[in-house]
Design an enzyme around this catalytic site. Structure first.
Site, PDB file in Angstrom:
ATOM      1  N   LEU A   1       0.821  -1.212   0.000  1.00 33.97           N
ATOM      2  CA  LEU A   1       0.000   0.000   0.000  1.00 33.97           C
ATOM      3  C   LEU A   1       0.851   1.256   0.000  1.00 33.97           C
ATOM      4  CD1 LEU A   1      -2.629  -1.050   2.697  1.00 33.97           C
ATOM      5  CD2 LEU A   1      -2.957  -0.987   0.222  1.00 33.97           C
ATOM      6  N   GLY A   2       2.012   1.179   0.613  1.00 35.40           N
ATOM      7  CA  GLY A   2       2.891   2.341   0.698  1.00 35.40           C
ATOM      8  C   GLY A   2       4.223   1.950   1.297  1.00 35.40           C
ATOM      9  N   GLU A   3       5.180   2.862   1.204  1.00 32.79           N
ATOM     10  CA  GLU A   3       6.522   2.614   1.719  1.00 32.79           C
ATOM     11  C   GLU A   3       7.044   3.871   2.395  1.00 32.79           C
ATOM     12  OE1 GLU A   3       8.406   1.561  -1.934  1.00 32.79           O
ATOM     13  OE2 GLU A   3       8.057  -0.582  -1.665  1.00 32.79           O
TER      14      GLU A   3
ATOM     15  N   GLY B   1      10.022   5.285   5.878  1.00 26.05           N
ATOM     16  CA  GLY B   1      11.196   4.993   6.689  1.00 26.05           C
ATOM     17  C   GLY B   1      10.991   3.819   7.618  1.00 26.05           C
TER      18      GLY B   1
ATOM     19  N   SER C   1       7.539  -1.087   4.863  1.00 24.45           N
ATOM     20  CA  SER C   1       6.447  -1.158   3.895  1.00 24.45           C
ATOM     21  C   SER C   1       5.135  -1.489   4.592  1.00 24.45           C
ATOM     22  CB  SER C   1       6.745  -2.229   2.838  1.00 24.45           C
ATOM     23  OG  SER C   1       7.920  -1.914   2.111  1.00 24.45           O
TER      24      SER C   1
ATOM     25  N   ASP D   1       4.209  15.076  16.153  1.00 25.84           N
ATOM     26  CA  ASP D   1       4.433  15.032  14.706  1.00 25.84           C
ATOM     27  C   ASP D   1       3.108  15.162  13.966  1.00 25.84           C
ATOM     28  OD1 ASP D   1       6.088  14.997  12.506  1.00 25.84           O
ATOM     29  OD2 ASP D   1       6.114  12.817  12.337  1.00 25.84           O
TER      30      ASP D   1
END
Length: 412
Positions: free
Chosen positions: A75-77, A79, A82, A204
């Site tokens: 779905l995404g990558e 730091g 994955s 954050d």
């Protein structure tokens, strides 16, 4: 961590905010920052606070749920590593066939990545203890040998970042009404953290960490940098500066002193992004406009110049009263005087009032349009309508694209 637990998006975003002095990962779209090595001392289940709401998965279970972490399940990558899409049975939480059961998002720690065990542990412990409609739900985790994984509910609408800044057919610009809804939901999530028995400082807060469900309900994700707030007679927490450039409060950058008002400043930055459709930091813009807060601050207080800040894709969707109130709230959150910043309860209250104005404006729009449709029945068929008109409502002047007869004295 900042990885969307959502639909697959891998394009690199131009002009995104860089990280500084942080083991925090980049956002889900892969821009890189300096590496921080993962600590290697032994880890045990004893570090995890007990929670009846969390399931301890085996690595084999998550391997089966994600079809062996197949590349087409990514779905995404970022730091952290994955994020993979998977399926589990709703009752037993065991792996199920693709397309059946409950969809989940599984974050898999990359041992060569920018985040390590401590960030993973913070995520497990905070989300394992808290439950709130505006916090992403952590279903469970895996701590087995060198493997570190987190299992979340799937968020089909992706991140607020993508909806504000992406272009193309996949992401449509959010309407004014939806932006208010998302801003309010995110504020409620932050207020919940600040009002906990021991306050939690998110540290954050940014658009990539605000995820949206199918109904555009906002949920805060990524608690890797969260910290317990000050206790007793302490006014702040002293900590190493970590976070995302463009969002951190100036006093935190200068001193390392962290308070809940540091989060309020970050919220002000996000609210300004919501209002403007611009990134907090965008190197692709002219030099004087690359830092959003510095560019927009003098414009927000001037009603005549406010239109320069507002996202032009929102044309005709809001009243000036609503826009001015959002701008004023953003300014209050962004003030350098910490004591003058509102707390998040106040922010929620202000946004609820603005949302009420917006809903009242919507009702007035419907009423006026119904009246106009009735009037149009008596208008000669050969009259040519203009593109639109402005009308006065209880919440100010709102523009509409509803056509008007060009020679009617009612609209002069």
């Amino acid at each position: 961590m900042g990885i969307c637990l959502s639909a697959q998006i891998k394009a690199v975003s131009p002009g995104a905010s860089p990280k500084y002095m942080s083991s925090e990962a980049n956002d889900s779209l892969g821009s890189k920052s300096s590496s921080v090595s993962i600590r290697t001392n032994p880890r045990t289940e004893g570090e995890i606070l007990q929670s009846p709401n969390l399931k301890s998965f085996t690595f084999a279970e998550l391997k089966a749920a994600t079809r062996n972490f197949r590349p087409d399940s990514v779905l995404g990558e970022g730091g952290f590593g994955s994020v993979f899409k998977g399926w589990i049975d709703e009752q037993t939480l065991t792996a199920s066939k693709p397309g059946t059961g409950v969809v989940i998002a599984v974050k898999k720690l990359n041992q060569d990545g920018w985040q390590g065990h401590q960030e993973w542990l913070a995520e497990v412990n905070y989300l394992g203890q808290f439950s709130h409609p505006n916090l992403v739900k952590l279903i469970g985790y895996c701590l087995e040998d060198e493997h570190r994984l987190l299992v979340y509910e799937f968020m089909p609408r992706g991140s607020l970042e993508n909806h504000l800044f992406r272009r193309g057919s996949y992401f449509q610009p959010l309407s004014w009404t939806l932006r208010l809804k998302v801003a309010l939901g995110a504020a409620k999530g932050l207020a919940f953290l600040h009002n906990a028995e021991t306050s939690v400082i998110y540290r954050d807060f940014k658009t990539s960490n605000i995820l949206l469900d199918s109904e555009y309900n906002a949920k805060l994700s990524d608690f890797g940098l969260a910290k317990d707030g000050p206790t007793g007679d302490k006014s702040h927490v002293s900590t190493r500066i970590m976070g995302t450039y463009g969002y951190a409060a100036p006093e935190y950058l200068a001193t390392g002193h962290l308070t809940t008002k540091s989060d309020v400043y970050s919220y002000g930055v996000v609210l300004l992004e919501v209002l403007s459709g611009r990134r907090a930091v965008d190197k692709n813009r002219p030099p004087g406009e690359q830092k959003l807060v510095e560019w927009a601050r003098p414009l927000l207080a001037n009603k005549r110049k406010l239109f320069r800040v507002i996202d032009n894709r929102l044309q005709d969707q809001y009243s000036m009263e609503e826009a001015c109130k959002v701008a004023t709230l953003a300014l209050r959150c962004l003030t350098f005087e910490i004591k003058l910043r509102p707390n998040m309860n106040e922010v929620v209250s202000h946004l609820e009032h603005i949302q009420t104005l917006n809903e009242a404006g919507g009702r007035n729009i419907d009423m006026v349009q119904r009246r106009m449709r009735r009037r149009s029945d008596s208008v000669a068929i050969n009259q040519k309508p203009n593109a639109g008109f402005a009308r006065q409502t209880a919440v100010g002047v709102i523009a509409t694209a509803y056509p008007r007869p060009s020679d009617s004295p009612l609209f002069v």
